[in-house]
Design an enzyme around this catalytic site. Structure first.
Site, PDB file in Angstrom:
ATOM      1  N   LYS A 160       0.071   3.535  -2.815  1.00 12.07           N
ATOM      2  CA  LYS A 160      -1.038   4.497  -2.813  1.00 12.07           C
ATOM      3  C   LYS A 160      -0.579   5.950  -2.785  1.00 12.07           C
ATOM      4  CE  LYS A 160      -4.618   1.421  -0.884  1.00 12.07           C
ATOM      5  NZ  LYS A 160      -3.858   0.155  -0.825  1.00 12.07           N
TER       6      LYS A 160
ATOM      7  N   TYR B 190     -11.310   2.023   3.999  1.00 10.82           N
ATOM      8  CA  TYR B 190     -10.045   1.775   3.310  1.00 10.82           C
ATOM      9  C   TYR B 190     -10.277   0.867   2.113  1.00 10.82           C
ATOM     10  CZ  TYR B 190      -5.079   0.874   2.683  1.00 10.82           C
ATOM     11  OH  TYR B 190      -3.803   0.798   2.168  1.00 10.82           O
TER      12      TYR B 190
ATOM     13  N   SER C 258       0.793  -1.225   0.000  1.00 15.93           N
ATOM     14  CA  SER C 258       0.000   0.000   0.000  1.00 15.93           C
ATOM     15  C   SER C 258       0.827   1.277   0.000  1.00 15.93           C
ATOM     16  CB  SER C 258      -0.964  -0.004   1.184  1.00 15.93           C
ATOM     17  OG  SER C 258      -1.985  -0.960   0.946  1.00 15.93           O
TER      18      SER C 258
END
Length: 210
Positions: free
Chosen positions: A16, A103, A13
């Site tokens: 991101k 999320y 992640s």
């Protein structure tokens, strides 16, 4: 296997914020309206009861679901960011965008498709020119499961008796914008430095991200 300064790790992640930077760069240049319906840029994304904006996706407020079932262990090859949307695009939104935080890696897949469309070039090519090059992230790239990438770290699991076993195969091509990049640790440090030194986005954009 020994780790070196050049060992490539799955960023997961940490992909991101890199995608978020690419989106804000385009917004700074007037090529992406963060508050427009994402369907302006990705018309193939099905219409939902409410519009979704890129700003909402970047903040995990878009109502797009997260993983379900065995999606995280997917071994299917998706040939493009757009094709990766097939995994969730027909599913209903979990909630009205902007009303709740949830999320969502899939939400970042959709944001990546917006970046690709606004940039007018493949997503990874845009990252390479707009983020990796100015931040001197020479080792960062997409984690292509098909390619024998030199220096890529292998994943392991520890059994209850302490023995190591290789992780099961996985193909992250469905989520490059939200979890499909690889990089050496030094490139992650360079990314952070470039952000703090305003070499990637203006201070106001960084403040909005934070």
């Amino acid at each position: 296997a020994p780790v070196t300064h050049d060992t490539l790790f799955r960023l997961g992640s940490i992909s991101k914020p890199i995608t978020a930077v690419a989106a804000l760069q385009l917004a700074e240049r007037g090529r992406l309206d963060l508050d427009a319906d994402v369907r302006r840029y990705v018309p193939g994304f099905p219409k939902k009861p409410w519009p979704i904006t890129t700003r909402q996706l970047l903040a995990h407020l878009g109502g797009v679901r997260h993983y379900q079932g065995d999606e995280f262990e997917s071994v299917r090859r998706y040939v493009s960011v757009l094709e990766g949307l097939d995994l969730f695009k027909d599913d209903p939104l979990v909630h009205e965008p902007g009303t709740r935080y949830l999320y969502s890696t899939h939400g970042y897949s959709l944001a990546g498709a917006v970046v690709e469309a606004a940039a007018g070039r493949p997503f990874v090519a845009q990252l390479r020119e707009a983020v990796f090059t100015p931040a001197v992230m020479a080792g960062t790239r997409d984690d292509d499961a098909r390619e024998p990438i030199p220096g890529r770290a292998a994943g392991y699991v520890v059994l209850p008796d302490g023995r190591l076993r290789n992780c099961e195969p996985a193909d992250t091509s469905y989520k490059i914008p939200g979890g499909g990049l690889i990089a050496p640790a030094s490139d992650v440090a360079r990314f952070g430095s470039a952000l703090l030194e305003s070499r990637l986005v203006a201070p106001a954009s960084l403040a909005a991200m934070l």
